[in-house]
Design a protein around this motif. Structure first.
Motif, mmCIF file in Angstrom:
data_model
loop_
_atom_site.group_PDB
_atom_site.id
_atom_site.type_symbol
_atom_site.label_atom_id
_atom_site.label_comp_id
_atom_site.label_asym_id
_atom_site.label_seq_id
_atom_site.Cartn_x
_atom_site.Cartn_y
_atom_site.Cartn_z
ATOM 1 N N SER A 38 4.352 2.843 9.510
ATOM 2 C CA SER A 38 5.269 2.901 8.373
ATOM 3 C C SER A 38 4.486 3.058 7.068
ATOM 4 O O SER A 38 4.863 3.862 6.200
ATOM 5 C CB SER A 38 6.122 1.630 8.341
ATOM 6 N N LYS A 39 3.398 2.321 6.935
ATOM 7 C CA LYS A 39 2.575 2.426 5.728
ATOM 8 C C LYS A 39 1.981 3.837 5.607
ATOM 9 O O LYS A 39 1.942 4.405 4.513
ATOM 10 C CB LYS A 39 1.474 1.369 5.752
ATOM 11 N N ARG A 40 1.552 4.417 6.729
ATOM 12 C CA ARG A 40 1.033 5.798 6.690
ATOM 13 C C ARG A 40 2.124 6.775 6.255
ATOM 14 O O ARG A 40 1.866 7.707 5.480
ATOM 15 C CB ARG A 40 0.480 6.203 8.055
ATOM 16 N N ALA A 41 3.352 6.556 6.751
ATOM 17 C CA ALA A 41 4.468 7.437 6.368
ATOM 18 C C ALA A 41 4.745 7.335 4.868
ATOM 19 O O ALA A 41 5.010 8.352 4.209
ATOM 20 C CB ALA A 41 5.716 7.079 7.169
ATOM 21 N N ILE A 42 4.665 6.130 4.323
ATOM 22 C CA ILE A 42 4.824 5.958 2.872
ATOM 23 C C ILE A 42 3.705 6.702 2.151
ATOM 24 O O ILE A 42 3.941 7.438 1.182
ATOM 25 C CB ILE A 42 4.815 4.459 2.496
ATOM 26 N N ARG A 68 15.818 0.719 -1.290
ATOM 27 C CA ARG A 68 17.252 0.438 -1.417
ATOM 28 C C ARG A 68 17.901 0.238 -0.044
ATOM 29 O O ARG A 68 18.761 -0.618 0.124
ATOM 30 C CB ARG A 68 17.947 1.547 -2.194
ATOM 31 N N ARG A 69 17.480 1.031 0.922
ATOM 32 C CA ARG A 69 17.993 0.866 2.285
ATOM 33 C C ARG A 69 17.552 -0.484 2.842
ATOM 34 O O ARG A 69 18.332 -1.166 3.493
ATOM 35 C CB ARG A 69 17.494 2.031 3.150
ATOM 36 N N ALA A 70 16.326 -0.888 2.568
ATOM 37 C CA ALA A 70 15.845 -2.196 3.026
ATOM 38 C C ALA A 70 16.686 -3.317 2.413
ATOM 39 O O ALA A 70 17.056 -4.268 3.101
ATOM 40 C CB ALA A 70 14.367 -2.374 2.680
ATOM 41 N N ARG A 88 14.528 7.800 8.485
ATOM 42 C CA ARG A 88 15.067 9.135 8.187
ATOM 43 C C ARG A 88 15.066 9.379 6.678
ATOM 44 O O ARG A 88 14.671 10.453 6.220
ATOM 45 C CB ARG A 88 16.475 9.270 8.768
ATOM 46 N N GLY A 89 15.487 8.386 5.903
ATOM 47 C CA GLY A 89 15.486 8.523 4.443
ATOM 48 C C GLY A 89 14.089 8.768 3.904
ATOM 49 O O GLY A 89 13.895 9.585 2.998
ATOM 50 N N LEU A 90 13.115 8.088 4.467
ATOM 51 C CA LEU A 90 11.730 8.261 4.028
ATOM 52 C C LEU A 90 11.255 9.692 4.299
ATOM 53 O O LEU A 90 10.543 10.278 3.501
ATOM 54 C CB LEU A 90 10.829 7.240 4.748
ATOM 55 N N ARG A 91 11.679 10.263 5.408
ATOM 56 C CA ARG A 91 11.277 11.636 5.772
ATOM 57 C C ARG A 91 12.051 12.703 5.013
ATOM 58 O O ARG A 91 11.501 13.746 4.665
ATOM 59 C CB ARG A 91 11.514 11.881 7.262
ATOM 60 N N GLU A 92 13.348 12.480 4.795
ATOM 61 C CA GLU A 92 14.221 13.574 4.375
ATOM 62 C C GLU A 92 14.425 13.730 2.877
ATOM 63 O O GLU A 92 14.917 14.767 2.442
ATOM 64 C CB GLU A 92 15.584 13.421 5.063
ATOM 65 N N GLU A 93 14.059 12.734 2.095
ATOM 66 C CA GLU A 93 14.245 12.873 0.642
ATOM 67 C C GLU A 93 13.339 13.980 0.114
ATOM 68 O O GLU A 93 12.247 14.208 0.638
ATOM 69 C CB GLU A 93 13.941 11.544 -0.060
ATOM 70 N N PRO A 94 13.770 14.674 -0.951
ATOM 71 C CA PRO A 94 13.011 15.840 -1.419
ATOM 72 C C PRO A 94 11.662 15.517 -2.071
ATOM 73 O O PRO A 94 10.770 16.357 -2.068
ATOM 74 C CB PRO A 94 13.958 16.506 -2.418
ATOM 75 N N THR A 95 11.520 14.339 -2.643
ATOM 76 C CA THR A 95 10.253 13.963 -3.282
ATOM 77 C C THR A 95 9.775 12.629 -2.708
ATOM 78 O O THR A 95 10.565 11.858 -2.155
ATOM 79 C CB THR A 95 10.408 13.800 -4.810
ATOM 80 N N GLY A 96 8.501 12.367 -2.880
ATOM 81 C CA GLY A 96 7.952 11.083 -2.441
ATOM 82 C C GLY A 96 8.599 9.923 -3.170
ATOM 83 O O GLY A 96 8.930 8.905 -2.564
ATOM 84 N N ARG A 97 8.792 10.084 -4.465
ATOM 85 C CA ARG A 97 9.404 9.011 -5.253
ATOM 86 C C ARG A 97 10.806 8.700 -4.730
ATOM 87 O O ARG A 97 11.173 7.545 -4.534
ATOM 88 C CB ARG A 97 9.473 9.397 -6.732
ATOM 89 N N ALA A 98 11.593 9.732 -4.509
ATOM 90 C CA ALA A 98 12.956 9.536 -3.995
ATOM 91 C C ALA A 98 12.921 8.899 -2.609
ATOM 92 O O ALA A 98 13.765 8.056 -2.286
ATOM 93 C CB ALA A 98 13.707 10.862 -3.954
ATOM 94 N N ALA A 99 11.941 9.281 -1.799
ATOM 95 C CA ALA A 99 11.824 8.723 -0.448
ATOM 96 C C ALA A 99 11.529 7.227 -0.496
ATOM 97 O O ALA A 99 12.139 6.436 0.239
ATOM 98 C CB ALA A 99 10.730 9.456 0.323
#
Length: 196
Positions: free
Chosen positions: A133-137, A93-95, A76-87
């Motif tokens: 997961s790698k594609r989502a990143i 950090r979540r990991a 969810r954090g990877l999807r919802e952050e406003p920028t790629g860097r923040a995601a």
């Protein structure tokens, strides 16, 4: 109306699945025997087969549950952050927090369960989740390229592969006893590569 044969289930299927998930998480797919599973789940083999099918089917269900529970916040954090860097920073950090949480086995089930696994279907299933997961990143990196936050010539695939490798390494380090603070330092160092 057709009646179901046999006695009603005498155990909590959801609780048993959670115990199986943790057994697979702790020991991996290959090393987790039916005996270990039934012992952890508090049931007998016929009950396991009746409720879940075989070990392979139980494992796939445990993986789905893991993604819906333990892995959900990271995704969810990877999807919802406003920028790629923040995601990506949120992902790392979540990991660091999740992989070292003493409430469950260390590391990530998706990353660790195929260790020394001889079952090609299991290996492929877990590889598929890691590749997704790698594609989502990569999609989040590409978002920053499109928005001009990263140079147009950024190698999106290489950066996504790098962060996937960092996440996988953090999982292994957690299994080896790394503390949350140790992994947060790894996350901070890894983020330097984002703007390089």
């Amino acid at each position: 109306m057709t009646k179901t044969a046999g006695r009603p289930r005498s155990f909590d299927r959801d609780a048993a699945l959670e115990k199986a998930l943790r057994a697979f998480w702790r020991d991996g797919y290959e090393a987790t025997s039916i005996a270990a599973l039934t012992d952890a789940m508090g049931i007998r083999p016929p009950s396991l087969y009746a409720a879940f099918g075989d070990k392979r089917a139980l494992f796939s269900e445990a993986i789905r549950r893991y993604q819906e529970t333990y892995g959900a916040a990271t995704a969810r954090g990877l999807r919802e952050e406003p920028t790629g860097r923040a995601a990506i920073e949120s992902l790392l950090r979540r990991a660091a927090a999740d992989y070292t949480d003493p409430a469950h086995p260390p590391g990530c089930l998706i990353i660790t369960a195929a260790t020394n696994c001889a079952d090609p279907e299991v290996v492929e299933e877990l590889r598929g989740h890691r590749e997704a997961s790698k594609r989502a990143i990569g999609e989040r990196v590409a978002d920053d390229v499109r928005a001009g936050r990263l140079p147009a010539d950024t190698d999106v695939t290489a950066l996504a592969t790098y962060y996937a490798a960092v996440v996988q390494g953090m999982s292994r380090q957690a299994q080896d006893g790394a503390r949350r603070e140790d992994l947060e330092k790894v996350a901070a160092l890894a983020m330097r590569a984002y703007d390089a």
